[in-house]
Design a protein around this motif. Structure first.
Motif, PDB file in Angstrom:
ATOM      1  N   GLU A  83      18.955 -48.877 -11.910  1.00 18.43           N
ATOM      2  CA  GLU A  83      18.815 -50.055 -12.772  1.00 18.43           C
ATOM      3  C   GLU A  83      17.515 -50.761 -12.378  1.00 18.43           C
ATOM      4  OE1 GLU A  83      21.636 -53.129 -12.102  1.00 18.43           O
ATOM      5  OE2 GLU A  83      21.099 -54.226 -13.912  1.00 18.43           O
ATOM      6  N   ILE A  84      16.597 -50.878 -13.307  1.00 20.12           N
ATOM      7  CA  ILE A  84      15.310 -51.488 -12.961  1.00 20.12           C
ATOM      8  C   ILE A  84      15.118 -52.846 -13.630  1.00 20.12           C
ATOM      9  CG2 ILE A  84      14.150 -49.295 -12.532  1.00 20.12           C
ATOM     10  CD1 ILE A  84      12.768 -49.750 -15.333  1.00 20.12           C
ATOM     11  N   GLY A  85      16.028 -53.231 -14.532  1.00 25.58           N
ATOM     12  CA  GLY A  85      15.833 -54.525 -15.183  1.00 25.58           C
ATOM     13  C   GLY A  85      16.868 -54.800 -16.248  1.00 25.58           C
ATOM     14  N   ARG A  86      16.510 -55.752 -17.145  1.00 27.26           N
ATOM     15  CA  ARG A  86      17.432 -56.256 -18.143  1.00 27.26           C
ATOM     16  C   ARG A  86      16.786 -56.365 -19.510  1.00 27.26           C
ATOM     17  NH1 ARG A  86      22.781 -58.297 -17.720  1.00 27.26           N
ATOM     18  NH2 ARG A  86      23.318 -58.368 -15.506  1.00 27.26           N
ATOM     19  N   VAL A  87      17.629 -56.269 -20.539  1.00 25.46           N
ATOM     20  CA  VAL A  87      17.190 -56.545 -21.907  1.00 25.46           C
ATOM     21  C   VAL A  87      17.486 -58.014 -22.195  1.00 25.46           C
ATOM     22  CG1 VAL A  87      17.555 -56.025 -24.350  1.00 25.46           C
ATOM     23  CG2 VAL A  87      17.681 -54.186 -22.632  1.00 25.46           C
ATOM     24  N   GLU A  88      16.446 -58.753 -22.598  1.00 26.30           N
ATOM     25  CA  GLU A  88      16.636 -60.182 -22.868  1.00 26.30           C
ATOM     26  C   GLU A  88      16.049 -60.584 -24.212  1.00 26.30           C
ATOM     27  OE1 GLU A  88      15.273 -62.357 -19.470  1.00 26.30           O
ATOM     28  OE2 GLU A  88      16.712 -61.362 -18.142  1.00 26.30           O
ATOM     29  N   GLU A  89      16.300 -61.808 -24.592  1.00 31.20           N
ATOM     30  CA  GLU A  89      15.749 -62.293 -25.841  1.00 31.20           C
ATOM     31  C   GLU A  89      14.251 -62.530 -25.669  1.00 31.20           C
ATOM     32  OE1 GLU A  89      18.531 -65.214 -27.344  1.00 31.20           O
ATOM     33  OE2 GLU A  89      17.107 -65.677 -28.947  1.00 31.20           O
ATOM     34  N   GLY A  90      13.485 -62.159 -26.674  1.00 30.10           N
ATOM     35  CA  GLY A  90      12.057 -62.366 -26.604  1.00 30.10           C
ATOM     36  C   GLY A  90      11.326 -61.104 -27.007  1.00 30.10           C
ATOM     37  N   GLU A  91      10.096 -60.954 -26.496  1.00 30.46           N
ATOM     38  CA  GLU A  91       9.357 -59.732 -26.799  1.00 30.46           C
ATOM     39  C   GLU A  91       8.445 -59.346 -25.642  1.00 30.46           C
ATOM     40  OE1 GLU A  91       5.687 -61.443 -29.480  1.00 30.46           O
ATOM     41  OE2 GLU A  91       7.573 -60.993 -30.523  1.00 30.46           O
ATOM     42  N   GLY A  92       8.051 -58.092 -25.595  1.00 31.29           N
ATOM     43  CA  GLY A  92       7.135 -57.617 -24.565  1.00 31.29           C
ATOM     44  C   GLY A  92       7.849 -57.148 -23.312  1.00 31.29           C
ATOM     45  N   VAL A  93       7.040 -56.714 -22.359  1.00 27.20           N
ATOM     46  CA  VAL A  93       7.557 -56.225 -21.084  1.00 27.20           C
ATOM     47  C   VAL A  93       7.116 -57.174 -19.980  1.00 27.20           C
ATOM     48  CG1 VAL A  93       7.485 -54.345 -19.409  1.00 27.20           C
ATOM     49  CG2 VAL A  93       7.580 -53.829 -21.851  1.00 27.20           C
ATOM     50  N   PHE A  94       8.048 -57.644 -19.211  1.00 27.85           N
ATOM     51  CA  PHE A  94       7.753 -58.546 -18.093  1.00 27.85           C
ATOM     52  C   PHE A  94       8.097 -57.856 -16.783  1.00 27.85           C
ATOM     53  CE2 PHE A  94       7.015 -62.817 -20.006  1.00 27.85           C
ATOM     54  CZ  PHE A  94       7.114 -62.448 -21.333  1.00 27.85           C
ATOM     55  N   VAL A  95       7.185 -57.938 -15.827  1.00 32.74           N
ATOM     56  CA  VAL A  95       7.455 -57.402 -14.491  1.00 32.74           C
ATOM     57  C   VAL A  95       7.468 -58.585 -13.522  1.00 32.74           C
ATOM     58  CG1 VAL A  95       6.698 -55.852 -12.664  1.00 32.74           C
ATOM     59  CG2 VAL A  95       6.375 -55.200 -15.063  1.00 32.74           C
ATOM     60  N   ASP A  96       8.585 -58.767 -12.828  1.00 38.94           N
ATOM     61  CA  ASP A  96       8.755 -59.894 -11.897  1.00 38.94           C
ATOM     62  C   ASP A  96       8.420 -61.226 -12.582  1.00 38.94           C
ATOM     63  OD1 ASP A  96       9.336 -57.917 -10.063  1.00 38.94           O
ATOM     64  OD2 ASP A  96       7.299 -57.852  -9.273  1.00 38.94           O
ATOM     65  N   GLY A  97       8.832 -61.325 -13.856  1.00 43.76           N
ATOM     66  CA  GLY A  97       8.672 -62.585 -14.578  1.00 43.76           C
ATOM     67  C   GLY A  97       7.327 -62.787 -15.244  1.00 43.76           C
ATOM     68  N   LYS A  98       6.420 -61.818 -15.086  1.00 42.86           N
ATOM     69  CA  LYS A  98       5.080 -61.973 -15.668  1.00 42.86           C
ATOM     70  C   LYS A  98       4.853 -60.919 -16.741  1.00 42.86           C
ATOM     71  CE  LYS A  98       0.586 -62.047 -14.125  1.00 42.86           C
ATOM     72  NZ  LYS A  98      -0.256 -61.309 -13.209  1.00 42.86           N
ATOM     73  N   LYS A  99       4.337 -61.355 -17.893  1.00 41.76           N
ATOM     74  CA  LYS A  99       4.113 -60.403 -18.983  1.00 41.76           C
ATOM     75  C   LYS A  99       3.031 -59.393 -18.583  1.00 41.76           C
ATOM     76  CE  LYS A  99       3.818 -59.921 -23.911  1.00 41.76           C
ATOM     77  NZ  LYS A  99       4.008 -60.537 -25.207  1.00 41.76           N
ATOM     78  N   VAL A 100       3.302 -58.116 -18.827  1.00 41.45           N
ATOM     79  CA  VAL A 100       2.351 -57.054 -18.472  1.00 41.45           C
ATOM     80  C   VAL A 100       1.994 -56.261 -19.717  1.00 41.45           C
ATOM     81  CG1 VAL A 100       1.986 -54.999 -17.070  1.00 41.45           C
ATOM     82  CG2 VAL A 100       3.322 -56.884 -16.150  1.00 41.45           C
ATOM     83  N   GLU A 101       0.703 -56.112 -19.939  1.00 39.43           N
ATOM     84  CA  GLU A 101       0.256 -55.333 -21.097  1.00 39.43           C
ATOM     85  C   GLU A 101       0.264 -53.853 -20.738  1.00 39.43           C
ATOM     86  OE1 GLU A 101      -0.113 -56.482 -24.087  1.00 39.43           O
ATOM     87  OE2 GLU A 101       0.269 -58.520 -23.354  1.00 39.43           O
ATOM     88  N   PRO A 102       0.627 -53.019 -21.687  1.00 43.59           N
ATOM     89  CA  PRO A 102       0.642 -51.577 -21.408  1.00 43.59           C
ATOM     90  C   PRO A 102      -0.779 -51.060 -21.192  1.00 43.59           C
ATOM     91  CG  PRO A 102       1.044 -51.999 -23.741  1.00 43.59           C
ATOM     92  CD  PRO A 102       1.036 -53.327 -23.058  1.00 43.59           C
ATOM     93  N   LYS A 103      -0.931 -50.171 -20.249  1.00 43.25           N
ATOM     94  CA  LYS A 103      -2.221 -49.465 -20.132  1.00 43.25           C
ATOM     95  C   LYS A 103      -1.970 -48.007 -19.815  1.00 43.25           C
ATOM     96  CE  LYS A 103      -2.878 -51.202 -15.403  1.00 43.25           C
ATOM     97  NZ  LYS A 103      -3.794 -51.627 -14.348  1.00 43.25           N
ATOM     98  N   GLY A 104      -1.135 -47.422 -20.634  1.00 44.37           N
ATOM     99  CA  GLY A 104      -0.838 -46.000 -20.462  1.00 44.37           C
ATOM    100  C   GLY A 104      -1.872 -45.149 -21.171  1.00 44.37           C
ATOM    101  N   TRP A 105      -1.594 -43.906 -21.267  1.00 44.70           N
ATOM    102  CA  TRP A 105      -2.455 -42.939 -21.926  1.00 44.70           C
ATOM    103  C   TRP A 105      -2.529 -43.219 -23.417  1.00 44.70           C
ATOM    104  CZ3 TRP A 105      -5.795 -39.091 -21.237  1.00 44.70           C
ATOM    105  CH2 TRP A 105      -6.001 -38.215 -22.289  1.00 44.70           C
ATOM    106  N   LYS A 106      -3.771 -43.251 -23.950  1.00 47.21           N
ATOM    107  CA  LYS A 106      -3.945 -43.351 -25.395  1.00 47.21           C
ATOM    108  C   LYS A 106      -4.876 -42.244 -25.851  1.00 47.21           C
ATOM    109  CE  LYS A 106      -3.060 -48.170 -26.399  1.00 47.21           C
ATOM    110  NZ  LYS A 106      -3.687 -49.323 -25.747  1.00 47.21           N
ATOM    111  N   HIS A 107      -4.610 -41.720 -27.049  1.00 50.20           N
ATOM    112  CA  HIS A 107      -5.426 -40.606 -27.505  1.00 50.20           C
ATOM    113  C   HIS A 107      -6.749 -41.024 -28.113  1.00 50.20           C
ATOM    114  CE1 HIS A 107      -3.925 -36.712 -26.653  1.00 50.20           C
ATOM    115  NE2 HIS A 107      -2.711 -37.193 -26.695  1.00 50.20           N
ATOM    116  N   PHE A 108      -6.760 -42.205 -28.747  1.00 48.98           N
ATOM    117  CA  PHE A 108      -8.023 -42.636 -29.361  1.00 48.98           C
ATOM    118  C   PHE A 108      -8.353 -44.059 -28.937  1.00 48.98           C
ATOM    119  CE2 PHE A 108      -6.158 -39.558 -32.304  1.00 48.98           C
ATOM    120  CZ  PHE A 108      -7.156 -38.611 -32.272  1.00 48.98           C
TER     121      PHE A 108
END
Lengths: 306, 306
Positions: A281-306
C-alpha cells in the motif's frame, strides 16, 4: 505544427477526435464478444528507442511478449493469442531472429499464450510490434478509482531504470546486484500472479511503464480523483538501495520516476490486501486532482515519445 | 547467414520451426472462440518500402485498413476490430497524422469495422502496423482446393502494378485512364462484396497481394495440387490495355506478376459461378504441382521481402 511540438498525449487526443472514438485510453481495448470481454492490445519495441542491437535477442523476444501481457493483466485478463509483426534489416543475422523467437516461445509458455501469426517486412532498423488478444470476465480500467481506496503497487519500483543505467555504462564487470538490476530491465516479468486479484478486487488498474508518478497521474485523471503517495512506503529492492548507495543516487527518485518496471498500480479498499502477493500500500485515493507525494503535488516526468 | 540469403519464405519456415507452430500460413490466423472462428491478421505499410511520404495521407490510411480487411475477407470473414501501431518521426507534420486517420476512418466506415486502440512510437521513418480481428462461421484457407475445381479471380488483375509504374514516372499531367490506374494502386478496395460467396462456396481462397502466379503457387502448394491458368481468360481492365498499348507493354505479364491488386483468388466447382459478382474463371485445379499458364510451368516472380 510538428509532432514534437504537439506531444504524445496531444497526438492521442487528436487521433481520438479524428476517429470520433470514445474507447481509446486504457492499457487494452475491451470489446464485448460472446458475453465475455476480449482485450486487444499492441505494444512496440523499436531498435534504438526501446532496445539496442547488442541486447541478448532471447531477452528482447521475452520482453516483447511480456510488455503486452502486462497490459492484459493490468486490465484483469489473461493472454490468449499473439501476432508478431517484424521489421527486419536484410543484412541481419538469421540466428538473431531465431534467438528472438526462442525468447518469444519461452515467454508464451510461461504466460500460456500462443503466437498464431505475424508479418515480416524489410526495414533499416529492427522493429517489433506485438498484438495480443486476451480475455476477461471483468474489465478493470483506469477510471474506476473510488474515494477512500488504498493505492497499491506490486513488486518493487525503480529497478528497471537502474538496470538501464548500468547497461549503458558498458562496464567490463558487474557486481551480482548490478546484474540483477540489469536483468530486471532486460527481462521484465508481467505479473500474471495478480490476475485473479485484479479481476476480483481492483476498482482501477494499470501497469507502470512510464513511471509511477506519470502513470498514477493517468489513473487519477481518468478516475477524476487525487492520488496521495507516501514516499516512505514505496517498495524498494535491496539491489536498488545498493545501487543508489554506490552511485550516490536517491532511490525514491527511481521509484517515482523510473519507467519500464511493468509492475501493477491498482486501487481497492484497504482490507482487500492479500498477504500472498508482494503488494504494497503506497497511498490513498482522495478528492481532488493530480498526484501528491508526501503532501506535495508532483508533476509527471516519465518517458514521452514526442 | 543473413536474412537476404535465407529469403522471406525460408525465414517464415525457421520461425514456424522455432515456435513449433502449425498454425501459421494463411492470410489470417483462425482461432476457435465461442463456437465461432475469430480471424487474426496483421499487415504493415512501411515508408520507402510500401509507400512514399509524398503519397496522399488519406489514401495511405485507407490502404492500411484495406489490405488487412482483404486478408479477413479472403478467409471468408468480416472485419470487426482494428488496432493501429504507428512509428512516427518527430518532425512529421501533425496534419499528416490527422489526414492519415481520416482515411482510416473512411475505410472503417466502408468496411464496418472499428479502430479500438493502438500505439505510437518514435522512429526515423513512418511505419504502420495494423492488427485486425474478424470473424466467420466457416474459415476458408489455402489448403482446400479440390481436383476438378475451377479457379476464379475477382475484378481485374495487373492494374495496381501499372498504377505504381505511372506514379513513379512523376509526370506533370496524367490522362484519365492513367489516373484510374494510379487510384487502384493508392486506394485498393478489399472485396467485401465477396464475403458471403467465399464463405458459402469456396474450397480454397486467398487474396492476391504478391501477384497471381506467386499467390496461386502458394495455394497450389498448400493444397497439394497443380493450378492450370489460361492466359486468354485473365480479366484485364480497359485502362490496363490502354496503358500497355501506350507504353508498349504486355498486359498478360501485368496480370500474371503484378502485385497489390488485393483481388481474390479462389476455387470451387464451376457451377457455383455467380453472375452478380465480377468473377472470372481463369483455370482449373488439376493433379500435380505448381502453376501452369497455357500448359507451361511458370515460376513465381512476385514481390519478396528478402
Amino acid at each position: 505544427m510538428r509532432l514534437k511540438e504537439l506531444g504524445e498525449f496531444g497526438l492521442i487526443d487528436l487521433i481520438k477526435k479524428t476517429l470520433e472514438s470514445k474507447v481509446i485510453g486504457d492499457d487494452t481495448a475491451p470489446v464485448e464478444y460472446c458475453s465475455k470481454k476480449l482485450l486487444l492490445t499492441t505494444d512496440v519495441l523499436n531498435e534504438g528507442v526501446h532496445f539496442l542491437r547488442s541486447y541478448i535477442p532471447e531477452a528482447v523476444g521475452w520482453k516483447a511478449i511480456s510488455v503486452n501481457v502486462s497490459d492484459v493483466i493490468a486490465n484483469g485478463g489473461l493472454p490468449k493469442w499473439a501476432l508478431i509483426s517484424l521489421n527486419l534489416p536484410e543484412d541481419l543475422e538469421v540466428s538473431y531472429v531465431e534467438r528472438f523467437y526462442i525468447g518469444v516461445k519461452r515467454a508464451c509458455e510461461f504466460y500460456k499464450c500462443e503466437v498464431v501469426g505475424g508479418n515480416i517486412s524489410k526495414s533499416e532498423k529492427i522493429g517489433i510490434s506485438v498484438f495480443l488478444v486476451g480475455e476477461t470476465e471483468r474489465f478493470v480500467g483506469r477510471d474506476g478509482a473510488r474515494l477512500g481506496d488504498s493505492v497499491f503497487v506490486s513488486g518493487t519500483l525503480g529497478d528497471s531504470r537502474a538496470g538501464l543505467e548500468l547497461l549503458l555504462m558498458e562496464k567490463e564487470e558487474y557486481e551480482p546486484f548490478e546484474l540483477a538490476l540489469i536483468q530486471r530491465h532486460l527481462r521484465p516479468t508481467a505479473r500474471i500472479d495478480y490476475v485473479k486479484h485484479i479481476q476480483k478486487y481492483a476498482n482501477a488498474s494499470m501497469d507502470i511503464s512510464d513511471g509511477l508518478v506519470a502513470d498514477a497521474n493517468h489513473l487519477a485523471q481518468r478516475s477524476g480523483v487525487k492520488i496521495e503517495i507516501l514516499s516512505e512506503k514505496l517498495p524498494l529492492s535491496n539491489e536498488l538501495k545498493m545501487y543508489c548507495e554506490k552511485y550516490g543516487k536517491n532511490p525514491i527518485e527511481y521509484a517515482l520516476f523510473g519507467g519500464e518496471d511493468y509492475q501493477l498500480l491498482f486501487t481497492h479498499p484497504k482490507e482487500r490486501w492479500n498477504p500472498f502477493l508482494d503488494m504494497t500500500e503506497i497511498g490513498r485515493v482522495e478528492e481532488g486532482e493530480g498526484v501528491f507525494v508526501d503532501g506535495k503535488k508532483v508533476e509527471p516526468k516519465g518517458w514521452k515519445h514526442f
